[in-house]
Design a protein around this motif. Structure first.
Motif, mmCIF file in Angstrom:
data_model
loop_
_atom_site.group_PDB
_atom_site.id
_atom_site.type_symbol
_atom_site.label_atom_id
_atom_site.label_comp_id
_atom_site.label_asym_id
_atom_site.label_seq_id
_atom_site.Cartn_x
_atom_site.Cartn_y
_atom_site.Cartn_z
ATOM 1 N N LEU A 101 -17.153 7.669 -24.757
ATOM 2 C CA LEU A 101 -17.021 6.207 -24.803
ATOM 3 C C LEU A 101 -15.904 5.771 -25.751
ATOM 4 C CD1 LEU A 101 -20.762 5.136 -24.716
ATOM 5 C CD2 LEU A 101 -19.035 4.761 -22.940
ATOM 6 N N SER A 102 -15.827 6.433 -26.884
ATOM 7 C CA SER A 102 -14.761 6.122 -27.840
ATOM 8 C C SER A 102 -13.387 6.392 -27.234
ATOM 9 C CB SER A 102 -14.965 6.956 -29.103
ATOM 10 O OG SER A 102 -13.868 6.809 -29.961
ATOM 11 N N GLU A 103 -13.260 7.510 -26.560
ATOM 12 C CA GLU A 103 -11.979 7.886 -25.952
ATOM 13 C C GLU A 103 -11.614 6.935 -24.810
ATOM 14 O OE1 GLU A 103 -8.894 10.336 -26.764
ATOM 15 O OE2 GLU A 103 -10.850 10.416 -27.721
ATOM 16 N N LEU A 104 -12.617 6.533 -24.035
ATOM 17 C CA LEU A 104 -12.362 5.605 -22.929
ATOM 18 C C LEU A 104 -11.927 4.233 -23.441
ATOM 19 C CD1 LEU A 104 -15.310 6.514 -20.529
ATOM 20 C CD2 LEU A 104 -12.868 6.955 -20.167
ATOM 21 N N GLU A 105 -12.535 3.778 -24.525
ATOM 22 C CA GLU A 105 -12.125 2.498 -25.117
ATOM 23 C C GLU A 105 -10.684 2.574 -25.624
ATOM 24 O OE1 GLU A 105 -13.538 -0.380 -25.031
ATOM 25 O OE2 GLU A 105 -15.455 0.268 -24.203
ATOM 26 N N GLU A 106 -10.346 3.693 -26.231
ATOM 27 C CA GLU A 106 -8.976 3.874 -26.718
ATOM 28 C C GLU A 106 -7.988 3.938 -25.553
ATOM 29 O OE1 GLU A 106 -6.516 6.901 -29.644
ATOM 30 O OE2 GLU A 106 -8.707 6.929 -29.677
ATOM 31 N N LEU A 107 -8.386 4.594 -24.478
ATOM 32 C CA LEU A 107 -7.544 4.686 -23.286
ATOM 33 C C LEU A 107 -7.328 3.308 -22.674
ATOM 34 C CD1 LEU A 107 -6.057 6.296 -21.128
ATOM 35 C CD2 LEU A 107 -8.263 6.852 -20.107
ATOM 36 N N SER A 108 -8.373 2.521 -22.576
ATOM 37 C CA SER A 108 -8.257 1.170 -22.050
ATOM 38 C C SER A 108 -7.341 0.317 -22.924
ATOM 39 C CB SER A 108 -9.643 0.532 -21.954
ATOM 40 O OG SER A 108 -9.556 -0.760 -21.420
ATOM 41 N N ALA A 109 -7.475 0.452 -24.230
ATOM 42 C CA ALA A 109 -6.615 -0.298 -25.157
ATOM 43 C C ALA A 109 -5.152 0.119 -25.021
ATOM 44 C CB ALA A 109 -7.088 -0.096 -26.588
ATOM 45 N N ALA A 110 -4.905 1.404 -24.815
ATOM 46 C CA ALA A 110 -3.527 1.885 -24.653
ATOM 47 C C ALA A 110 -2.905 1.322 -23.379
ATOM 48 C CB ALA A 110 -3.501 3.410 -24.637
#
Length: 126
Positions: A101-110
């Protein structure tokens, strides 16, 4: 007069190219971000297999989009997103939901940062 018309034509061509690239970047990043959001929703429901399928589909699409985007977007940013996709797939494969979930949120933000950086404005046109 002829020179002024040529200059105006060139200026309009450049502006049309900027507008076209803006809409293309928006479309490609929106599509990728939609896959990431679907993966987030699946991970929240604890449907890791669906999240993994969305991520793999999104990464395939992203790889295809990078061919076009590499002409318009900073390569370091594209590499960062590719790395985030790989890490998210790794976390989904090992079923580490909090990290996923943390990685997906970071990916979405990028992906959103690309949209914001390439947003159509007078500054980007000039």
């Amino acid at each position: 007069m002829k020179r002024v018309l040529i200059a105006c034509f060139l200026l309009l061509s450049i502006i049309a190219g900027c507008i076209g690239s803006f809409f293309s970047i928006q479309q490609r990043t929106d599509s990728s971000n939609q896959k990431v959001r679907s993966a987030i929703e699946a991970a929240v429901r604890n449907d890791i297999s669906q999240a993994l399928a969305e991520l793999q589909s999104g990464q395939t699409q992203w790889t295809d989009d990078c061919i076009f985007l590499s002409a318009l977007v900073d390569h370091q940013t594209l590499d960062e997103i590719d790395t985030l996709y790989r890490r998210a797939i790794c976390f989904a494969s090992t079923k580490e939901v909090p990290h996923l979930l943390s990685e997906l949120e970071e990916l979405s933000a990028a992906l959103e940062r690309i949209q914001n950086a390439e947003r159509l404005s007078l500054e980007t046109l000039l």
